[in-house]
Design a protein around this motif. Structure first.
Motif, short mmCIF file in Angstrom:
data_model
loop_
_atom_site.label_atom_id
_atom_site.label_comp_id
_atom_site.label_asym_id
_atom_site.label_seq_id
_atom_site.Cartn_x
_atom_site.Cartn_y
_atom_site.Cartn_z
N VAL A 1 45.22 4.33 -34.49
CA VAL A 1 45.42 4.51 -33.07
C VAL A 1 45.40 3.15 -32.36
CG1 VAL A 1 44.53 5.59 -30.98
CG2 VAL A 1 44.29 6.76 -33.20
N PHE A 2 46.49 2.81 -31.69
CA PHE A 2 46.55 1.63 -30.84
C PHE A 2 46.31 2.09 -29.41
CE2 PHE A 2 48.58 0.08 -34.61
CZ PHE A 2 48.31 -1.29 -34.63
N SER A 3 45.26 1.53 -28.79
CA SER A 3 44.81 2.07 -27.52
C SER A 3 44.38 0.98 -26.56
CB SER A 3 43.64 3.03 -27.79
OG SER A 3 43.18 3.65 -26.62
N ASP A 4 44.35 1.35 -25.28
CA ASP A 4 43.96 0.47 -24.17
C ASP A 4 42.90 1.23 -23.37
OD1 ASP A 4 43.84 -0.40 -21.45
OD2 ASP A 4 45.84 -1.23 -21.53
N PHE A 5 41.73 0.65 -23.22
CA PHE A 5 40.63 1.36 -22.56
C PHE A 5 40.90 1.63 -21.08
CE2 PHE A 5 38.31 -0.32 -26.27
CZ PHE A 5 37.73 0.86 -26.70
N GLN A 6 41.83 0.92 -20.47
CA GLN A 6 42.15 1.16 -19.06
C GLN A 6 43.37 2.06 -18.88
OE1 GLN A 6 42.07 -2.42 -16.69
NE2 GLN A 6 42.34 -1.33 -14.76
N CYS A 7 43.90 2.55 -19.97
CA CYS A 7 45.08 3.41 -19.92
C CYS A 7 44.66 4.86 -19.70
CB CYS A 7 45.85 3.26 -21.23
SG CYS A 7 47.02 4.59 -21.58
N PRO A 8 45.14 5.52 -18.64
CA PRO A 8 44.74 6.91 -18.39
C PRO A 8 45.19 7.87 -19.49
CG PRO A 8 46.50 6.24 -16.90
CD PRO A 8 46.03 5.00 -17.58
N CYS B 1 45.33 7.09 -22.63
CA CYS B 1 44.39 6.88 -23.74
C CYS B 1 43.11 7.67 -23.49
CB CYS B 1 44.09 5.39 -23.91
SG CYS B 1 45.53 4.42 -24.38
N LYS B 2 42.67 7.68 -22.25
CA LYS B 2 41.49 8.49 -21.90
C LYS B 2 41.78 9.96 -22.17
CE LYS B 2 38.52 10.02 -18.12
NZ LYS B 2 37.42 10.32 -19.05
N GLN B 3 42.97 10.40 -21.82
CA GLN B 3 43.36 11.78 -22.07
C GLN B 3 43.29 12.09 -23.56
OE1 GLN B 3 47.62 13.06 -21.69
NE2 GLN B 3 46.81 14.32 -20.04
N MET B 4 43.79 11.18 -24.38
CA MET B 4 43.73 11.36 -25.82
C MET B 4 42.27 11.39 -26.28
SD MET B 4 44.92 8.77 -28.86
CE MET B 4 43.55 7.70 -28.39
N TRP B 5 41.46 10.48 -25.75
CA TRP B 5 40.05 10.39 -26.15
C TRP B 5 39.30 11.67 -25.79
CZ3 TRP B 5 38.77 6.02 -28.84
CH2 TRP B 5 37.43 5.90 -29.23
N ASP B 6 39.64 12.24 -24.65
CA ASP B 6 38.95 13.44 -24.18
C ASP B 6 39.41 14.71 -24.89
OD1 ASP B 6 37.56 11.86 -22.41
OD2 ASP B 6 38.78 12.40 -20.66
N LYS B 7 40.71 14.76 -25.22
CA LYS B 7 41.28 16.02 -25.73
C LYS B 7 41.51 16.06 -27.23
CE LYS B 7 43.46 17.35 -21.36
NZ LYS B 7 44.72 17.77 -20.70
N ALA B 8 42.05 14.99 -27.81
CA ALA B 8 42.39 15.01 -29.23
C ALA B 8 41.33 14.36 -30.11
CB ALA B 8 43.73 14.33 -29.45
N MET B 9 40.78 13.26 -29.63
CA MET B 9 39.84 12.50 -30.44
C MET B 9 38.61 13.29 -30.88
SD MET B 9 39.53 9.55 -31.95
CE MET B 9 40.56 8.33 -31.10
N PRO B 10 38.01 14.12 -30.04
CA PRO B 10 36.82 14.87 -30.49
C PRO B 10 37.09 15.72 -31.72
CG PRO B 10 36.97 14.96 -28.10
CD PRO B 10 38.26 14.34 -28.59
N ALA B 11 38.24 16.38 -31.77
CA ALA B 11 38.57 17.22 -32.92
C ALA B 11 38.78 16.37 -34.16
CB ALA B 11 39.82 18.04 -32.63
N TRP B 12 39.44 15.23 -34.02
CA TRP B 12 39.64 14.34 -35.17
C TRP B 12 38.30 13.85 -35.71
CZ3 TRP B 12 43.72 10.89 -32.25
CH2 TRP B 12 44.91 11.61 -32.13
N ARG B 13 37.41 13.48 -34.82
CA ARG B 13 36.12 12.94 -35.25
C ARG B 13 35.23 14.02 -35.86
NH1 ARG B 13 34.42 9.39 -30.09
NH2 ARG B 13 32.44 9.14 -31.25
N ARG B 14 35.32 15.24 -35.36
CA ARG B 14 34.52 16.33 -35.93
C ARG B 14 34.96 16.66 -37.34
NH1 ARG B 14 34.98 18.77 -30.78
NH2 ARG B 14 36.73 20.03 -31.54
#
Length: 354
Positions: free
Chosen positions: A184-191, A193-206
């Motif tokens: 994942v190439f990401s930017d912490f100030q990118c909205p 990217c936040k959407q991905m972190w909030d919606k997709a990333m939790p499932a990937w990490r679980r």
């Protein structure tokens, strides 16, 4: 799924972006005026049904007419490459067009591009290149013989980047034995990217047995706090705390992103404390910009694999157009985990063009 772009992209399909000759000169890109469809990664039946292949007789995944052979390379049940071998530029255009999902009206222009004398001269040595700015697929060309004995070979295939194309990162979670690696190439100030972190990333990490997630820094220049946040996250990664610190950054997105860059480090320190870091060491790391060069190197590596915006996700080396599309993810997983994998099938073909 939306993505913040590095720069505006016309999305025009290129014949080849920049073709290197033995003399070291470059041939200007050849453009098609109409974007190609996403024909690769369709089922064999869908590919065989294209009008561009009319008049060729199918025998399984191989089509023939006279001296022309078009071969579909299949992995995981999907077409990952189309090889055309012929003595006819008309049929060469048909084979390439089938791989790109072009309709009949585009073939004359494609044939004209394929007939360019400079292109044909360069193809004597053979070459492989990406076909558009997104880098999602490849074209390889080779010309042999002379006069009436001239033969043309073209191969269009999906582009699967090897592990060696990506830099080393400490920001890794999930089992090393997981069948799916997400880069994942990401930017912490990118909205987005936040959407991905909030919606997709939790499932990937679980689901750590299925997904191994690797994070890469790609701060966009028009986000004034993105570079600093990226460097701070690398300082957290150095202490083995990338993920809890990144969680803090995204959880407090609306707090630190509007700040003047000189005021943001104080917030980073607070988030570091909340994430369980040694804050004194963290502050020193951030203040000295210890990982500036590392962040810059990750950005350059991203550009080399055709990252155009954030977030950009690669599944086992295959760039996803929409990481939230379950069908696309399933298709990418099918071709990259099949035996033989799409990458090995494609690489075996490309050896003849190098």
């Amino acid at each position: 799924m939306r993505r913040e772009m590095v720069h505006p992209d016309s999305r025009l399909r290129r014949m080849i972006p920049a073709l290197s000759l033995r003399s070291g000169a470059l041939i200007t890109a050849f453009l098609l005026s109409t974007s190609a469809g996403a024909q690769l990664l369709q089922t064999p039946a869908q590919t065989l049904a294209q009008s561009t292949l009319k008049g060729l007789t199918a025998d399984g995944s191989v089509l023939r007419r006279g001296a022309t052979t078009v071969t579909l390379d299949i992995s995981g049940g999907y077409v990952v490459g189309v090889l055309t071998e012929t003595d006819s530029l008309d049929d060469l255009a048909r084979g390439v067009g089938a791989g790109w999902g072009l309709d009949e009206t585009n073939l004359p222009k494609l044939k004209g591009n394929l007939s360019n004398p400079q292109l044909l001269t360069a193809a004597r040595a053979g070459f492989v290149d990406t076909t558009d700015d997104s880098g999602t697929d490849l074209i390889a060309l080779k010309v042999t013989g002379e006069g009436s004995g001239t033969r043309y070979a073209a191969y269009v295939a999906v582009n699967i980047w090897p592990d060696s194309a990506f830099p080393v990162t400490k920001a890794v979670t999930g089992s090393a034995a997981a069948p799916v690696t997400l880069r994942v190439f990401s930017d912490f100030q990118c909205p987005y990217c936040k959407q991905m972190w909030d919606k997709a990333m939790p499932a990937w990490r679980r689901d750590s047995a299925t997904y191994r997630v690797m994070h890469y820094e790609f701060p966009l220049s028009f986000h004034r706090n993105a570079q600093g946040a990226a460097e701070a996250s690398e300082c957290a990664a150095a202490q083995g705390k990338f993920w809890p610190f990144a969680d803090q950054l995204f959880a407090n997105f609306s707090v630190w992103t509007p700040l003047d860059p000189k005021d943001a480090p104080a917030k980073y320190a607070a988030y570091a404390k909340a994430a369980g870091l040694d804050t004194a060491a963290f502050k020193t790391c951030v203040g000295q910009r210890t990982f500036k060069a590392s962040v810059d190197a990750q950005v350059q590596a991203g550009l080399k694999v055709n990252v155009q915006g954030t977030p950009t996700v690669y599944l086992n080396g295959l760039k996803l157009s929409n990481y939230s599309d379950a069908r696309e993810v399933a298709r990418a997983r099918a071709i990259t985990t099949a035996q033989p994998s799409a990458a090995s099938v494609i690489e075996a073909r490309l050896k003849a063009f190098r």
